[in-house]
Design an enzyme around this catalytic site. Sequence first.
Site, mmCIF file in Angstrom:
data_model
loop_
_atom_site.group_PDB
_atom_site.id
_atom_site.type_symbol
_atom_site.label_atom_id
_atom_site.label_comp_id
_atom_site.label_asym_id
_atom_site.label_seq_id
_atom_site.Cartn_x
_atom_site.Cartn_y
_atom_site.Cartn_z
ATOM 1 N N GLN A 76 43.808 53.313 88.859
ATOM 2 C CA GLN A 76 43.494 54.592 88.218
ATOM 3 C C GLN A 76 44.097 54.626 86.814
ATOM 4 O O GLN A 76 45.142 55.223 86.596
ATOM 5 C CB GLN A 76 44.066 55.724 89.072
ATOM 6 C CG GLN A 76 43.779 57.097 88.585
ATOM 7 C CD GLN A 76 42.446 57.618 89.054
ATOM 8 O OE1 GLN A 76 42.020 57.324 90.159
ATOM 9 N NE2 GLN A 76 41.786 58.375 88.221
ATOM 10 N N PHE A 77 43.446 53.979 85.859
ATOM 11 C CA PHE A 77 43.998 53.915 84.493
ATOM 12 C C PHE A 77 44.118 55.291 83.860
ATOM 13 O O PHE A 77 44.936 55.500 82.969
ATOM 14 C CB PHE A 77 43.184 52.968 83.610
ATOM 15 C CG PHE A 77 41.876 53.523 83.126
ATOM 16 C CD1 PHE A 77 41.807 54.152 81.891
ATOM 17 C CD2 PHE A 77 40.727 53.417 83.896
ATOM 18 C CE1 PHE A 77 40.594 54.669 81.431
ATOM 19 C CE2 PHE A 77 39.525 53.927 83.459
ATOM 20 C CZ PHE A 77 39.457 54.554 82.225
ATOM 21 N N THR A 78 43.354 56.263 84.337
ATOM 22 C CA THR A 78 43.387 57.600 83.731
ATOM 23 C C THR A 78 44.705 58.323 83.970
ATOM 24 O O THR A 78 44.958 59.361 83.356
ATOM 25 C CB THR A 78 42.220 58.473 84.224
ATOM 26 O OG1 THR A 78 42.299 58.602 85.646
ATOM 27 C CG2 THR A 78 40.884 57.853 83.829
#
Length: 150
Positions: free
Chosen positions: A78-80
């Site tokens: 989940q890079f966000t």
Amino acid sequence: MRIIIQRVQYASVKVDNEITGKINNGLLVLAGFEPEDNQEDFEWISKKIVQLRIFGDESGVMNLDIKQVNGDILVVSQFTLHASTKKGNRPSYIKASKPDEAKTQYNNFINVLKTHIDSEIQTGIFGADMKVELLNDGPVTIYIDSKNKE
């Protein structure tokens, strides 16, 4: 490294309409990485995940960890989680690791986590367009950042 842990009754992740990971009674872990993250961060976060006493005991008090309830773990990249929203209305992900580096970090983190728990760890597919379904239990949702150890 940043994670969001959600205690779930069930969770699954699909890629192209196919389930790539599925758990019952356990933890959904959303994991985001930045370039400075290393084995020490993976170890610290892994220990936190398996030692967090966020499952109810016989009295309904959150006093048990994932091992004590024989729970499962689903890890989704989940890079966000590293979004910066300070300027403007479009989040910036400049702090997040670049995809190649993040994929290596994701795999390393999962390998470290596996050393701390006996049950199999389910995963999504790194970099894919994933659809995550879950039933948050409680709801219990916890944010942990390895840069805030103290």
